[in-house]
Design an enzyme around this catalytic site. Structure first.
Site, PDB file in Angstrom:
ATOM      1  N   TYR A  97      -6.751  16.204  -5.731  1.00 51.31           N
ATOM      2  CA  TYR A  97      -6.214  15.297  -6.747  1.00 51.31           C
ATOM      3  C   TYR A  97      -5.472  16.083  -7.830  1.00 51.31           C
ATOM      4  O   TYR A  97      -4.372  15.720  -8.246  1.00 51.31           O
ATOM      5  CB  TYR A  97      -7.379  14.514  -7.344  1.00 51.31           C
ATOM      6  CG  TYR A  97      -7.082  13.648  -8.541  1.00 51.31           C
ATOM      7  CD1 TYR A  97      -6.572  12.365  -8.381  1.00 51.31           C
ATOM      8  CD2 TYR A  97      -7.355  14.101  -9.827  1.00 51.31           C
ATOM      9  CE1 TYR A  97      -6.325  11.558  -9.485  1.00 51.31           C
ATOM     10  CE2 TYR A  97      -7.112  13.306 -10.929  1.00 51.31           C
ATOM     11  CZ  TYR A  97      -6.598  12.026 -10.757  1.00 51.31           C
ATOM     12  OH  TYR A  97      -6.358  11.229 -11.852  1.00 51.31           O
ATOM     13  N   LYS A 134      -1.564  15.767  -8.882  1.00 53.41           N
ATOM     14  CA  LYS A 134      -1.138  15.408 -10.239  1.00 53.41           C
ATOM     15  C   LYS A 134      -0.262  16.505 -10.848  1.00 53.41           C
ATOM     16  O   LYS A 134       0.671  16.213 -11.603  1.00 53.41           O
ATOM     17  CB  LYS A 134      -2.359  15.138 -11.119  1.00 53.41           C
ATOM     18  CG  LYS A 134      -3.109  13.854 -10.750  1.00 53.41           C
ATOM     19  CD  LYS A 134      -2.234  12.623 -10.906  1.00 53.41           C
ATOM     20  CE  LYS A 134      -3.019  11.332 -10.742  1.00 53.41           C
ATOM     21  NZ  LYS A 134      -2.171  10.139 -10.925  1.00 53.41           N
ATOM     22  N   ASP A 170       0.861  -1.188   0.000  1.00 57.21           N
ATOM     23  CA  ASP A 170       0.000   0.000   0.000  1.00 57.21           C
ATOM     24  C   ASP A 170       0.894   1.233   0.000  1.00 57.21           C
ATOM     25  O   ASP A 170       1.751   1.389   0.876  1.00 57.21           O
ATOM     26  CB  ASP A 170      -0.896  -0.018   1.248  1.00 57.21           C
ATOM     27  CG  ASP A 170      -1.989   1.043   1.199  1.00 57.21           C
ATOM     28  OD1 ASP A 170      -1.782   2.080   0.541  1.00 57.21           O
ATOM     29  OD2 ASP A 170      -3.036   0.829   1.839  1.00 57.21           O
ATOM     30  N   ASN A 211       1.242   4.492 -11.949  1.00 57.86           N
ATOM     31  CA  ASN A 211      -0.153   4.602 -12.381  1.00 57.86           C
ATOM     32  C   ASN A 211      -1.128   4.642 -11.205  1.00 57.86           C
ATOM     33  O   ASN A 211      -2.278   4.277 -11.343  1.00 57.86           O
ATOM     34  CB  ASN A 211      -0.500   3.427 -13.319  1.00 57.86           C
ATOM     35  CG  ASN A 211      -1.839   3.603 -14.000  1.00 57.86           C
ATOM     36  OD1 ASN A 211      -2.238   4.702 -14.324  1.00 57.86           O
ATOM     37  ND2 ASN A 211      -2.540   2.499 -14.209  1.00 57.86           N
ATOM     38  N   ILE A 252     -11.552   8.429 -18.861  1.00 58.96           N
ATOM     39  CA  ILE A 252     -11.514   7.072 -19.420  1.00 58.96           C
ATOM     40  C   ILE A 252     -12.612   6.284 -18.726  1.00 58.96           C
ATOM     41  O   ILE A 252     -12.801   6.427 -17.515  1.00 58.96           O
ATOM     42  CB  ILE A 252     -10.165   6.372 -19.164  1.00 58.96           C
ATOM     43  CG1 ILE A 252      -8.991   7.280 -19.520  1.00 58.96           C
ATOM     44  CG2 ILE A 252     -10.076   5.057 -19.933  1.00 58.96           C
ATOM     45  CD1 ILE A 252      -7.661   6.740 -19.052  1.00 58.96           C
TER      46      ILE A 252
END
Length: 232
Positions: free
Chosen positions: A125, A129, A34, A61, A158
């Protein structure tokens, strides 16, 4: 990505949080840990280097978000999303990238997001990123002379399990989403995998420090503005 890289001759080492997530027959080796558990993470890095050696290619990823707008942010959510999407990724990549540099060769591809380029929600987030994009450039600049390349792929939406919670609230959301994209659709996972495979290959031997959107044109401009304002 796993299937495509395997098809093109890579020996793929998979890392995830459970054995079930690593069920792909295309994996030559598997490591369960993790990113949010420092002890587990450090043990996994040692195990990877011991069992599989220094990787030629490292593809990062990891990603997760649920705080979709500023009102949804709390201190705990900020900490969790930054720890997973940025700190954990850097903690995992750093020792492997430095091992690559000592060897004199290596290639890193980070999966970031269009959220790092323009704001589409998910503020914690997005900040994480954007940090990944900056981190990749630091590797490209500082370790290029040690034979290391580092690049970033920024996918648009996606259709993966990441959208399941939104679809559960609104089954029509994908139809409205596609209107934002100049190609009239969202990208699929194989299109992102192709970009990753290119950057990871010797065909991209002169490419480093690049942030590449794979987003069906989303970050090129605002299509609804053209349709609704200029075309009205």
């Amino acid at each position: 990505m796993v299937a495509l890289l395997n098809e093109r001759g890579a020996r793929v080492v998979g890392c995830d949080r459970s054995d079930e997530a690593l069920a792909s027959p295309h994996l030559a080796s598997r490591h369960v840990f993790d990113l949010l558990d420092r002890v587990s993470l450090e043990a996994a890095i040692a195990a990877i280097l011991d069992k599989d050696g220094i990787p030629d290619i490292l593809i990062n990823n990891a990603g997760w978000t649920r705080a979709e707008t500023l009102p949804a942010l709390t201190p705990d959510k900020i900490e969790h999303e930054l720890d997973l999407n940025l700190t954990g990724v850097m903690m995992f990549a750093d020792p492997l990238v430095k091992a690559m540099a000592r060897r004199g060769s290596g290639n890193v591809v980070f999966i970031s997001s269009v959220n790092a380029i323009a704001h589409f929600g998910n503020p914690a987030y997005a900040a994480a990123k954007a940090g990944i994009n900056a981190y990749a450039k630091s590797i490209a600049v500082e370790l290029g002379r040690s034979g290391i390349r580092a690049n970033v792929v920024c996918p648009g939406s996606i259709r993966t399990a990441a959208w399941d919670h939104r679809l559960a609230k609104d089954p029509e959301i994908l139809g409205r989403l596609q209107r934002l994209y100049p190609l009239g659709r969202i990208v699929n996972a194989s299109e992102v995998a192709e970009a990753v495979a290119f950057l990871a290959s010797d065909r991209a031997s002169g490419v480093t420090g690049v942030v590449m959107p794979v987003d069906a044109g989303l970050t090129a401009g605002c299509l609804p503005f053209i349709d609704d304002i200029l075309g009205a």
